[in-house]
Design a protein around this motif. Structure first.
Motif, PDB file in Angstrom:
ATOM      1  N   VAL A  31      49.869   4.951  55.293  1.00 48.15           N
ATOM      2  CA  VAL A  31      49.993   5.862  54.152  1.00 48.15           C
ATOM      3  C   VAL A  31      49.236   7.167  54.438  1.00 48.15           C
ATOM      4  O   VAL A  31      49.733   8.260  54.158  1.00 48.15           O
ATOM      5  CB  VAL A  31      49.420   5.174  52.883  1.00 48.15           C
ATOM      6  N   GLY A  32      48.039   7.033  54.952  1.00 51.20           N
ATOM      7  CA  GLY A  32      47.199   8.204  55.234  1.00 51.20           C
ATOM      8  C   GLY A  32      46.667   8.159  56.664  1.00 51.20           C
ATOM      9  O   GLY A  32      47.091   7.340  57.474  1.00 51.20           O
ATOM     10  N   TRP A  33      45.720   9.067  56.939  1.00 52.48           N
ATOM     11  CA  TRP A  33      45.086   9.147  58.257  1.00 52.48           C
ATOM     12  C   TRP A  33      46.137   9.248  59.366  1.00 52.48           C
ATOM     13  O   TRP A  33      46.025   8.611  60.425  1.00 52.48           O
ATOM     14  CB  TRP A  33      44.157   7.958  58.516  1.00 52.48           C
ATOM     15  N   HIS A  34      47.192  10.024  59.114  1.00 52.87           N
ATOM     16  CA  HIS A  34      48.230  10.168  60.138  1.00 52.87           C
ATOM     17  C   HIS A  34      47.617  10.734  61.420  1.00 52.87           C
ATOM     18  O   HIS A  34      46.738  11.581  61.372  1.00 52.87           O
ATOM     19  CB  HIS A  34      49.343  11.093  59.637  1.00 52.87           C
ATOM     20  N   GLY A  35      48.146  10.246  62.522  1.00 53.45           N
ATOM     21  CA  GLY A  35      47.631  10.674  63.825  1.00 53.45           C
ATOM     22  C   GLY A  35      46.622   9.682  64.379  1.00 53.45           C
ATOM     23  O   GLY A  35      46.462   9.569  65.582  1.00 53.45           O
ATOM     24  N   GLY A  36      45.956   8.967  63.494  1.00 55.97           N
ATOM     25  CA  GLY A  36      45.028   7.922  63.944  1.00 55.97           C
ATOM     26  C   GLY A  36      45.864   6.790  64.526  1.00 55.97           C
ATOM     27  O   GLY A  36      46.756   6.273  63.869  1.00 55.97           O
ATOM     28  N   ASP A  37      45.561   6.432  65.769  1.00 54.78           N
ATOM     29  CA  ASP A  37      46.382   5.480  66.512  1.00 54.78           C
ATOM     30  C   ASP A  37      46.133   4.050  66.004  1.00 54.78           C
ATOM     31  O   ASP A  37      44.993   3.583  66.003  1.00 54.78           O
ATOM     32  CB  ASP A  37      45.963   5.608  67.986  1.00 54.78           C
ATOM     33  N   LEU A  38      47.185   3.357  65.562  1.00 53.53           N
ATOM     34  CA  LEU A  38      47.011   2.000  65.016  1.00 53.53           C
ATOM     35  C   LEU A  38      48.170   1.117  65.448  1.00 53.53           C
ATOM     36  O   LEU A  38      49.320   1.371  65.080  1.00 53.53           O
ATOM     37  CB  LEU A  38      46.947   2.056  63.479  1.00 53.53           C
ATOM     38  N   VAL A  39      47.835   0.080  66.214  1.00 51.56           N
ATOM     39  CA  VAL A  39      48.868  -0.846  66.707  1.00 51.56           C
ATOM     40  C   VAL A  39      48.340  -2.276  66.636  1.00 51.56           C
ATOM     41  O   VAL A  39      47.145  -2.507  66.456  1.00 51.56           O
ATOM     42  CB  VAL A  39      49.239  -0.546  68.189  1.00 51.56           C
ATOM     43  N   ASP A  40      49.248  -3.231  66.803  1.00 54.02           N
ATOM     44  CA  ASP A  40      48.830  -4.601  67.094  1.00 54.02           C
ATOM     45  C   ASP A  40      48.721  -4.710  68.604  1.00 54.02           C
ATOM     46  O   ASP A  40      49.489  -4.052  69.330  1.00 54.02           O
ATOM     47  CB  ASP A  40      49.878  -5.602  66.598  1.00 54.02           C
ATOM     48  N   ILE A  41      47.786  -5.538  69.059  1.00 58.16           N
ATOM     49  CA  ILE A  41      47.746  -5.729  70.514  1.00 58.16           C
ATOM     50  C   ILE A  41      48.010  -7.190  70.843  1.00 58.16           C
ATOM     51  O   ILE A  41      47.580  -8.092  70.136  1.00 58.16           O
ATOM     52  CB  ILE A  41      46.445  -5.191  71.164  1.00 58.16           C
ATOM     53  N   TYR A  42      48.781  -7.379  71.905  1.00 59.77           N
ATOM     54  CA  TYR A  42      49.190  -8.723  72.318  1.00 59.77           C
ATOM     55  C   TYR A  42      48.509  -9.047  73.644  1.00 59.77           C
ATOM     56  O   TYR A  42      48.531  -8.237  74.580  1.00 59.77           O
ATOM     57  CB  TYR A  42      50.709  -8.784  72.502  1.00 59.77           C
ATOM     58  N   LEU A  43      47.928 -10.236  73.687  1.00 59.67           N
ATOM     59  CA  LEU A  43      47.214 -10.657  74.897  1.00 59.67           C
ATOM     60  C   LEU A  43      47.882 -11.926  75.411  1.00 59.67           C
ATOM     61  O   LEU A  43      47.863 -12.967  74.742  1.00 59.67           O
ATOM     62  CB  LEU A  43      45.739 -10.930  74.561  1.00 59.67           C
ATOM     63  N   LYS A  44      48.504 -11.801  76.565  1.00 60.49           N
ATOM     64  CA  LYS A  44      49.226 -12.948  77.124  1.00 60.49           C
ATOM     65  C   LYS A  44      48.623 -13.279  78.480  1.00 60.49           C
ATOM     66  O   LYS A  44      48.793 -12.535  79.433  1.00 60.49           O
ATOM     67  CB  LYS A  44      50.711 -12.611  77.247  1.00 60.49           C
TER      68      LYS A  44
END
Ligand SMILES: Cc1cc2nc3c(=O)[nH]c(=O)nc-3n(C[C@H](O)[C@H](O)[C@H](O)COP(=O)(O)OP(=O)(O)OC[C@H]3O[C@@H](n4cnc5c(N)ncnc54)[C@H](O)[C@@H]3O)c2cc1C
Length: 379
Positions: A198-211
């Protein structure tokens, strides 16, 4: 007790403010629409030492303390929260390495991070938990001189930038939480597409997968099985940057409210003549003034703290005060704008979206109050 900023802090505050106005402001629309911070902004912030501001000079930091860090980050967030979020999450991950790392780990990871060439992360949250470390399901299995890590981490800031991530997993031998330093984009590391916040656009946010991510045993951070204190530290120290971002939003909302009250006219006179508007301006000003001293004080405490449990309580209180003040002050500033505040071409609507973020992250408000109450009632 002396509530004045030092000459050095005033200088750093001005540098951050000038940089943000001159170089970030023209890019705000792009940051908002692309949900990404241009590389040149990262480089510019690195030149200002913002990626290592509170870190020791011995490891490439500026050694300027967490209080100065808050003062500077506030000015970046005043213009755009995305770049500020990147620095805040980075400082959290890097701070954990600085506090709990071995000499060898610090030498290996900190200088590049302080120069902004690498960007750090801190990964605790999982699809099944954001507030309760007992529910961590990511596993770490010892295999000779390595650990093999499997799992998913949700909502990880800076997950797409190269650099170290301080990551929490359950050690399958003793069932305890252990902290590891994982190098992002090693074999077995991958990320989701970015979350559209919704806010803080540009702030990098992802899920990370560890295999089957294999990391050398020397990358355990702190002692094996003792990740919990590092997690507690992180959740508390992360609030320093979070507060600075909320404060920057509050300051911007304050400025927008004052400007609008003076410019918007009714019957040929500015709406500032209405007492209803004056009361609202006073409310916003008071919320800003109270919040900034609470946020700066937390930075001062962070410079001296040895007792993380005590600091966690202070951080919890500060987070609730600053995040809630930022949200309610921005809401009041939006009221001053009337229907115009609901239009996306008015800056206040973006500030409102940004202010809504603070109460939910780095520990939801309810959990902070539970921490504070617990420290009073059941100590
Ligand atoms: C922009 C952004 C950046 C983030 N960056 C990171 C990051 O870098 N690393 C990372 O690890 N995480 C990160 N997060 C995740 C964030 O810290 C968590 O989402 C947050 O702590 C809340 O967890 P949750 O969403 O799972 O909420 P929950 O824990 O599911 O809480 C939901 C609701 O239940 C209530 N609740 C939960 N437990 C209790 C309880 N025991 N008692 C009473 N009420 C309870 C809460 O008050 C809340 O209202 C980020 C999130 C965002 C939005």
């Amino acid at each position: 007790m002396d509530f004045t900023l030092t000459k050095e802090q005033l200088l750093i505050q001005k540098m951050a403010r000038d940089y943000a106005e001159q170089y970030i402001q023209p890019l705000v629309e792009r940051i908002e629409s692309e949900n990404a911070v241009p590389k040149e902004v990262i480089e510019g912030l690195a030149e200002l030492d913002l990626f290592g501001m509170p870190m020791p000079e011995a490891y490439g930091g500026a050694g300027a303390g967490y209080d100065t860090y808050v003062v500077a980050l506030e000015q970046i967030a005043r213009i755009s929260c995305g770049p500020a979020m990147i620095i805040s999450a980075h400082t959290l991950g890097l701070g954990a390495i600085n506090n709990f790392g071995t000499e060898e780990q610090k030498q290996r990871y900190m200088p590049k991070c302080c120069r902004g060439e690498h960007i750090a992360s801190f990964a605790f949250t999982e699809p099944g938990t954001g507030s309760d470390p007992k529910q961590i399901t990511t596993t770490a299995v010892r295999d000779g001189n390595h650990f093999v890590i499997n799992g998913t981490k949700r909502f990880i800031s800076n997950g797409t930038y190269p650099g170290p991530v301080v990551l929490f997993a359950r050690d399958q031998e003793n069932g305890k939480i252990t902290a590891f330093i994982v190098e992002k984009f090693c074999e077995g590391y991958s990320v989701s597409k970015p979350w559209e916040k919704v806010g803080w656009h540009g702030g990098d946010l992802v899920d990370i997968y560890l295999k089957n991510v294999r990391i050398p045993a020397e990358n355990v951070l702190g002692e094996r099985g003792y990740g919990y204190p590092i997690l507690q530290y992180g959740i508390a120290f992360g609030k320093i940057g979070m507060n600075a971002i909320a404060l920057g939003t509050l300051l911007a909302a304050y400025e927008e409210a004052v400007t609008y009250a003076k410019e918007k006219t009714h019957r040929g006179e500015p709406i500032a003549k209405f007492q209803t508007i004056q009361l609202r301006i006073a409310d916003i000003a008071m919320k800003y003034e109270a919040s900034r001293w609470v946020a700066y004080r937390l930075g001062c405490l962070a410079n001296q703290t040895k007792d993380y449990a005590d600091f966690a309580r202070e951080a919890a209180m500060a987070k609730v005060i600053v995040a809630e003040n930022a949200f309610s002050a921005t809401r009041i500033a939006l009221d001053i704008h009337g229907s115009y505040g609901l239009m996306t071409d008015y800056k206040i609507s973006r500030l409102y979206r940004d202010a809504v973020m603070g109460p939910q992250i780095e520990g939801v408000i309810d959990m902070q109050k539970i921490i504070v109450a617990g420290s009073i009632l059941f100590k």
